[in-house]
Scaffold this motif. Sequence first.
Motif, PDB file in Angstrom:
ATOM      1  N   TYR A  79       0.850  -1.193   0.000  1.00 54.42           N
ATOM      2  CA  TYR A  79       0.000   0.000   0.000  1.00 54.42           C
ATOM      3  C   TYR A  79       0.884   1.240   0.000  1.00 54.42           C
ATOM      4  N   GLN A  80       0.916   1.954  -1.133  1.00 54.40           N
ATOM      5  CA  GLN A  80       1.676   3.191  -1.293  1.00 54.40           C
ATOM      6  C   GLN A  80       0.864   4.128  -2.190  1.00 54.40           C
ATOM      7  N   HIS A  83       2.566   6.712  -4.691  1.00 50.67           N
ATOM      8  CA  HIS A  83       3.539   6.262  -5.704  1.00 50.67           C
ATOM      9  C   HIS A  83       2.931   6.380  -7.104  1.00 50.67           C
ATOM     10  N   ALA A  86       0.914   3.364  -8.360  1.00 55.86           N
ATOM     11  CA  ALA A  86      -0.192   2.871  -7.535  1.00 55.86           C
ATOM     12  C   ALA A  86      -1.457   2.723  -8.372  1.00 55.86           C
ATOM     13  N   TYR A  91      -2.447   0.537  -4.236  1.00 54.06           N
ATOM     14  CA  TYR A  91      -1.466  -0.547  -4.112  1.00 54.06           C
ATOM     15  C   TYR A  91      -0.484  -0.545  -5.272  1.00 54.06           C
ATOM     16  N   ARG A  94       5.067  -5.162  -6.225  1.00 49.05           N
ATOM     17  CA  ARG A  94       6.479  -5.231  -5.818  1.00 49.05           C
ATOM     18  C   ARG A  94       7.162  -6.376  -6.565  1.00 49.05           C
TER      19      ARG A  94
END
Length: 135
Positions: A79-80, A83, A86, A91, A94
């Motif tokens: 959860y970022q 970014h 996102a 989300y 990664r």
Amino acid sequence: MDLFKTLHIAASGMRAQGTRLRVIAENVANAESLAQTPGGQPYRRKLVSFANAMDRELGAETVRVRKIMTDKSEFSRAYQPGHPAADDDGYVLRPNVNTLIEMTDMREAQRSYEANLKAIEASRSMLQKTLQILS
């Protein structure tokens, strides 16, 4: 077994493990590489596969890199919301790189490389002793 064959076989093993080490280093270097666009994919882990190769000139089987492929395992999500990559829910995907696994693989490749190096050193030593006896 002919000592020259031993040298060639061990050298092919060193080349293969050297390639494996380079791929592992690339994976570790990109373990935090995220996509820069929404919905984009992050770095995908690479794997090395080996194959036996008959060297007809040598008359022995050697090892070679068959191919370098990508790991098809799922990406994790974090959860970022701020970014650039996102999604609508905040989300980010990664990379599927686990640095602990990469370090373990690196150690294994290093040991295999060292074992091939020892075989070359032993063959070289035997050749030198043979030359000393003959002279």
